[in-house]
Design a protein around this motif. Sequence first.
Motif, PDB file in Angstrom:
ATOM      1  N   ILE A 218      -7.357  -5.452  -5.871  1.00  9.57           N
ATOM      2  CA  ILE A 218      -6.326  -4.233  -6.450  1.00  9.57           C
ATOM      3  C   ILE A 218      -7.358  -3.267  -6.637  1.00  9.57           C
TER       4      ILE A 218
ATOM      5  N   LEU B 102       3.083 -11.728  -9.094  1.00 10.37           N
ATOM      6  CA  LEU B 102       2.707 -10.470  -8.061  1.00 10.37           C
ATOM      7  C   LEU B 102       3.570 -10.916  -6.870  1.00 10.37           C
TER       8      LEU B 102
ATOM      9  N   HIS C 223       3.430   3.367  -4.966  1.00  8.80           N
ATOM     10  CA  HIS C 223       1.958   3.755  -5.057  1.00  8.80           C
ATOM     11  C   HIS C 223       0.978   2.621  -5.446  1.00  8.80           C
ATOM     12  N   PRO C 224       1.357   1.508  -5.015  1.00 12.02           N
ATOM     13  CA  PRO C 224       0.232   0.420  -5.116  1.00 12.02           C
ATOM     14  C   PRO C 224      -0.762   0.080  -4.097  1.00 12.02           C
ATOM     15  N   LYS C 225      -1.963  -0.517  -4.180  1.00  7.86           N
ATOM     16  CA  LYS C 225      -3.002  -0.793  -3.280  1.00  7.86           C
ATOM     17  C   LYS C 225      -3.244  -2.149  -3.761  1.00  7.86           C
ATOM     18  N   VAL C 226      -2.726  -3.192  -3.263  1.00 11.46           N
ATOM     19  CA  VAL C 226      -2.781  -4.695  -3.607  1.00 11.46           C
ATOM     20  C   VAL C 226      -2.858  -5.560  -2.462  1.00 11.46           C
TER      21      VAL C 226
ATOM     22  N   THR D 196       0.912  -1.096  -0.038  1.00 10.10           N
ATOM     23  CA  THR D 196      -0.007   0.023   0.096  1.00 10.10           C
ATOM     24  C   THR D 196       0.778   1.167   0.004  1.00 10.10           C
TER      25      THR D 196
END
Length: 153
Positions: A112, A142, A95-98, A33
């Motif tokens: 995601i 991933l 900047h991920p949200k996974v 995140t």
Amino acid sequence: MRILLSPDLHRRRRLVVTYEQAVREAVELYVATAYLTAWELRRKVRGGCRRIIFLVGTDFGLTRKAALRSVLQWLPQRPSCLFRAVTHLPAGAFHPKVLVWKSRQERYYCLIGSSNLSKAAFTDNYEANAFSEIQEADFVRLRSWIEDIAEDA
């Protein structure tokens, strides 16, 4: 694939329910995140979960110490559980949200979308997320991506 939109008065806790499902089912669990301002998940990780990597970005200055402490209290205390801050990358912002996990039944899942780990993301923000069972090959990609970032975090 399921699309989780919020706010949704009929499915207000859909995002929380998905995180709880991951924690309940996972033998491997990966979270990345951009920032962390709240962690209120009450469900503890199952004893059979043998690998957790939880990555939190620091680029935006929004991550809160209290939220970091909450995750530390929530995580099992064993070497296979990594909790890392991503403070620098060769290029760009983290900047991920996974959320990705492998279940006891050898099934693979991914959530995601736009939701950071914040109280607002779970309650009031307008968020769009996609949740789906995925192929093993996509899970492996991933997982490798997250593990590579964790090495430098």
